[in-house]
Design a protein around this motif. Structure first.
Motif, PDB file in Angstrom:
ATOM      1  N   UNK A  29       0.834  -1.215   0.000  1.00  0.00           N
ATOM      2  CA  UNK A  29       0.000   0.000   0.000  1.00  0.00           C
ATOM      3  C   UNK A  29       0.864   1.259   0.000  1.00  0.00           C
ATOM      4  N   UNK A  30       1.914   1.262   0.801  1.00  0.00           N
ATOM      5  CA  UNK A  30       2.822   2.412   0.834  1.00  0.00           C
ATOM      6  C   UNK A  30       3.374   2.683  -0.561  1.00  0.00           C
ATOM      7  N   UNK A  31       3.886   1.643  -1.189  1.00  0.00           N
ATOM      8  CA  UNK A  31       4.473   1.790  -2.520  1.00  0.00           C
ATOM      9  C   UNK A  31       3.432   2.265  -3.532  1.00  0.00           C
ATOM     10  N   UNK A  32       2.248   1.697  -3.476  1.00  0.00           N
ATOM     11  CA  UNK A  32       1.190   2.060  -4.424  1.00  0.00           C
ATOM     12  C   UNK A  32       0.791   3.526  -4.254  1.00  0.00           C
ATOM     13  N   UNK A  34       2.543   5.951  -3.121  1.00  0.00           N
ATOM     14  CA  UNK A  34       3.621   6.861  -3.491  1.00  0.00           C
ATOM     15  C   UNK A  34       4.046   6.710  -4.950  1.00  0.00           C
ATOM     16  N   UNK A  35       3.548   5.666  -5.621  1.00  0.00           N
ATOM     17  CA  UNK A  35       3.886   5.455  -7.019  1.00  0.00           C
ATOM     18  C   UNK A  35       5.254   4.829  -7.232  1.00  0.00           C
ATOM     19  N   UNK A  36       5.721   4.066  -6.244  1.00  0.00           N
ATOM     20  CA  UNK A  36       7.005   3.375  -6.350  1.00  0.00           C
ATOM     21  C   UNK A  36       6.767   1.868  -6.412  1.00  0.00           C
ATOM     22  N   UNK A  37       7.801   1.142  -6.800  1.00  0.00           N
ATOM     23  CA  UNK A  37       7.699  -0.320  -6.742  1.00  0.00           C
ATOM     24  C   UNK A  37       7.885  -0.750  -5.284  1.00  0.00           C
ATOM     25  N   UNK A  38       7.207  -1.806  -4.911  1.00  0.00           N
ATOM     26  CA  UNK A  38       7.337  -2.267  -3.516  1.00  0.00           C
ATOM     27  C   UNK A  38       8.729  -2.806  -3.230  1.00  0.00           C
ATOM     28  N   UNK A  39       9.442  -3.237  -4.275  1.00  0.00           N
ATOM     29  CA  UNK A  39      10.794  -3.754  -4.092  1.00  0.00           C
ATOM     30  C   UNK A  39      11.718  -2.693  -3.496  1.00  0.00           C
ATOM     31  N   UNK A  55      12.132  10.336  -1.143  1.00  0.00           N
ATOM     32  CA  UNK A  55      11.187   9.289  -0.731  1.00  0.00           C
ATOM     33  C   UNK A  55      10.722   9.516   0.701  1.00  0.00           C
ATOM     34  N   UNK A  56      11.663   9.860   1.577  1.00  0.00           N
ATOM     35  CA  UNK A  56      11.311  10.107   2.979  1.00  0.00           C
ATOM     36  C   UNK A  56      10.385  11.311   3.104  1.00  0.00           C
ATOM     37  N   UNK A  57      10.654  12.359   2.321  1.00  0.00           N
ATOM     38  CA  UNK A  57       9.795  13.544   2.347  1.00  0.00           C
ATOM     39  C   UNK A  57       8.385  13.210   1.860  1.00  0.00           C
ATOM     40  N   UNK A  58       8.292  12.365   0.844  1.00  0.00           N
ATOM     41  CA  UNK A  58       6.980  11.965   0.336  1.00  0.00           C
ATOM     42  C   UNK A  58       6.218  11.148   1.373  1.00  0.00           C
ATOM     43  N   UNK A  59       6.911  10.262   2.069  1.00  0.00           N
ATOM     44  CA  UNK A  59       6.274   9.476   3.133  1.00  0.00           C
ATOM     45  C   UNK A  59       5.757  10.422   4.217  1.00  0.00           C
ATOM     46  N   UNK A  60       6.603  11.358   4.645  1.00  0.00           N
ATOM     47  CA  UNK A  60       6.222  12.300   5.700  1.00  0.00           C
ATOM     48  C   UNK A  60       5.019  13.137   5.282  1.00  0.00           C
ATOM     49  N   UNK A  61       4.977  13.549   4.029  1.00  0.00           N
ATOM     50  CA  UNK A  61       3.875  14.379   3.540  1.00  0.00           C
ATOM     51  C   UNK A  61       2.580  13.585   3.420  1.00  0.00           C
ATOM     52  N   UNK A  62       2.677  12.386   2.888  1.00  0.00           N
ATOM     53  CA  UNK A  62       1.485  11.564   2.626  1.00  0.00           C
ATOM     54  C   UNK A  62       0.926  10.925   3.901  1.00  0.00           C
ATOM     55  N   UNK A  63       1.805  10.650   4.869  1.00  0.00           N
ATOM     56  CA  UNK A  63       1.405   9.970   6.096  1.00  0.00           C
ATOM     57  C   UNK A  63       1.868  10.777   7.312  1.00  0.00           C
TER      58      UNK A  63
END
Length: 80
Positions: A29-32, A34-39, A55-63
């Motif tokens: 779900x995280x990968x989906x 954010x539009x990244x591959x789960x790998x 990537x970390x900034x996107x995680x912080x912004x989205x969650x």
């Protein structure tokens, strides 16, 4: 090169895994979202790669309830 190995042991992918579990979220779900591959995230959780600051900034912004200090250092609680 030895210095780089020492730094790698300080950042552990298990903290991201624990933060995701605390939010009842899967790596998929995280990968989906954010539009990244789960790998990308599985490699980080397996301590094989680092996540980029982007990537970390996107995680912080989205969650916003995910504690990024915990994800980076293991200090505190997985969620704010």
């Amino acid at each position: 090169m030895a210095g780089r190995r020492e730094k790698k042991s300080n950042i552990q992918g298990k903290w991201l895994k624990e933060a995701l579990a605390a939010q009842e979220m899967s790596v998929y779900r995280l990968a989906k979202e954010l539009g990244y591959s789960r790998e990308k995230f599985y490699r980080h959780i397996g301590n094989k790669t680092y996540l980029s600051s982007e990537s970390l900034a996107e995680i912080a912004s989205k969650f916003p309830t995910m504690n990024m200090r915990y994800v980076l250092t293991g200090e505190g609680k997985p969620v704010n």
